[in-house]
Design an enzyme around this catalytic site. Structure first.
Site, PDB file in Angstrom:
ATOM      1  N   ASP A  35       0.850  -1.192   0.000  1.00 44.02           N
ATOM      2  CA  ASP A  35       0.000   0.000   0.000  1.00 44.02           C
ATOM      3  C   ASP A  35       0.889   1.247   0.000  1.00 44.02           C
ATOM      4  OD1 ASP A  35      -3.198   0.549   1.101  1.00 44.02           O
ATOM      5  OD2 ASP A  35      -1.765   2.200   1.095  1.00 44.02           O
ATOM      6  N   GLN A  98     -14.574   2.542   0.992  1.00 41.92           N
ATOM      7  CA  GLN A  98     -13.837   2.185  -0.230  1.00 41.92           C
ATOM      8  C   GLN A  98     -13.525   3.451  -1.015  1.00 41.92           C
ATOM      9  OE1 GLN A  98     -15.794  -0.638  -2.860  1.00 41.92           O
ATOM     10  NE2 GLN A  98     -13.968  -0.884  -4.145  1.00 41.92           N
ATOM     11  N   VAL A  99     -12.242   3.685  -1.251  1.00 41.31           N
ATOM     12  CA  VAL A  99     -11.797   4.874  -1.983  1.00 41.31           C
ATOM     13  C   VAL A  99     -11.449   4.492  -3.421  1.00 41.31           C
ATOM     14  CG1 VAL A  99     -10.031   6.675  -2.114  1.00 41.31           C
ATOM     15  CG2 VAL A  99     -10.975   6.020   0.116  1.00 41.31           C
ATOM     16  N   HIS A 104     -10.355  -4.809  -3.479  1.00 39.51           N
ATOM     17  CA  HIS A 104      -9.020  -5.099  -2.936  1.00 39.51           C
ATOM     18  C   HIS A 104      -9.134  -5.525  -1.489  1.00 39.51           C
ATOM     19  CE1 HIS A 104      -9.885  -0.816  -2.432  1.00 39.51           C
ATOM     20  NE2 HIS A 104      -9.266  -0.904  -1.275  1.00 39.51           N
ATOM     21  N   PHE A 105      -8.145  -6.296  -1.068  1.00 42.27           N
ATOM     22  CA  PHE A 105      -8.068  -6.794   0.300  1.00 42.27           C
ATOM     23  C   PHE A 105      -6.821  -6.218   0.942  1.00 42.27           C
ATOM     24  CE2 PHE A 105     -11.326 -10.126   0.139  1.00 42.27           C
ATOM     25  CZ  PHE A 105     -11.576 -10.121  -1.228  1.00 42.27           C
TER      26      PHE A 105
HETATM   27  P1  5GP Z   1      -9.697   1.692   0.363  1.00 40.77           P
HETATM   28  O1  5GP Z   1      -9.981   2.809   1.309  1.00 40.77           O
HETATM   29  O2  5GP Z   1     -10.298   1.927  -1.023  1.00 40.77           O
HETATM   30  O3  5GP Z   1     -10.047   0.356   0.924  1.00 40.77           O
HETATM   31  O4  5GP Z   1      -8.123   1.674   0.209  1.00 40.77           O
HETATM   32  C1  5GP Z   1      -7.433   2.045  -0.927  1.00 40.77           C
HETATM   33  C2  5GP Z   1      -5.966   1.893  -0.599  1.00 40.77           C
HETATM   34  O5  5GP Z   1      -5.241   2.007  -1.805  1.00 40.77           O
HETATM   35  C3  5GP Z   1      -5.429   2.959   0.358  1.00 40.77           C
HETATM   36  O6  5GP Z   1      -4.901   2.304   1.503  1.00 40.77           O
HETATM   37  C4  5GP Z   1      -4.364   3.679  -0.462  1.00 40.77           C
HETATM   38  O7  5GP Z   1      -3.242   4.018   0.307  1.00 40.77           O
HETATM   39  C5  5GP Z   1      -4.029   2.671  -1.546  1.00 40.77           C
HETATM   40  N1  5GP Z   1      -3.616   3.250  -2.802  1.00 40.77           N
HETATM   41  C6  5GP Z   1      -4.262   4.220  -3.515  1.00 40.77           C
HETATM   42  N2  5GP Z   1      -3.601   4.484  -4.656  1.00 40.77           N
HETATM   43  C7  5GP Z   1      -2.526   3.665  -4.678  1.00 40.77           C
HETATM   44  C8  5GP Z   1      -1.462   3.477  -5.625  1.00 40.77           C
HETATM   45  O8  5GP Z   1      -1.383   4.112  -6.668  1.00 40.77           O
HETATM   46  N3  5GP Z   1      -0.522   2.541  -5.309  1.00 40.77           N
HETATM   47  C9  5GP Z   1      -0.583   1.809  -4.164  1.00 40.77           C
HETATM   48  N4  5GP Z   1       0.398   0.937  -3.936  1.00 40.77           N
HETATM   49  N5  5GP Z   1      -1.567   1.960  -3.251  1.00 40.77           N
HETATM   50  C10 5GP Z   1      -2.530   2.879  -3.511  1.00 40.77           C
END
Ligand code: 5GP
Ligand code: ZN
Length: 123
Positions: A35, A98-99, A104-105
């Site tokens: 991440d 979810q962003v 994803h996990f």
């Molecule tokens: P969510 O809140 O959607 O469950 O988490 C999305 C995750 O994706 C976040 O923890 C964020 O740091 C990670 N993330 C977003 N963009 C990128 C990226 O371009 N590369 C990587 N490695 N992680 C990302």
């Protein structure tokens, strides 16, 4: 909701942009990488290579392969002593946090008194 062509995780799968600090693991249908904004050292994301939005969209036939890569990543984090335990967290849709709209996990290594708190009711 973002289309596949704008999806950051699809672009990582296609190799158009690097995942960050590097790819960890890959299987036929899944990719695991660190991440970008980790909650702990070793915080890893596991994503399907195809664009599915939530866990509801991931075909049941992929379940054994998904469970295997989750277990492989988590075991490796434990072997590396990055955690004494770990959380598997999976957010579905905006209201649940979810962003990135590509399923994803999160595999998050945990240590005693690491200060992390998930799903804590604030009142
Ligand atoms: P969510 O809140 O959607 O469950 O988490 C999305 C995750 O994706 C976040 O923890 C964020 O740091 C990670 N993330 C977003 N963009 C990128 C990226 O371009 N590369 C990587 N490695 N992680 C990302
Ligand atoms: Zn995608």
């Amino acid at each position: 909701m973002k289309k596949e062509k704008d999806c950051i995780f699809c672009r990582i799968v296609k190799g158009e942009i690097p995942p960050g600090k590097g790819k960890i693991k890959e299987s036929d249908n899944f990719l695991a990488f660190l991440d970008l904004n980790p909650h702990a050292e070793g915080h890893t994301l596991i994503i399907p290579k195809k664009h599915f939005v939530t866990i509801l969209d991931i075909p049941n036939t992929l379940a054994p392969e998904l469970l295997k890569i989750i277990k492989d990543v988590a075991s490796e984090l434990m072997d590396k002593k990055l955690g004494d335990g770990f959380n598997v967290i999976q957010n579905n849709l905006e209201v649940a946090g979810q962003v990135v709209m590509h399923a994803h996990f999160h595999i998050i290594p945990r240590k005693d008194n690491d200060g992390l708190r998930f799903l804590v009711r604030e009142n």
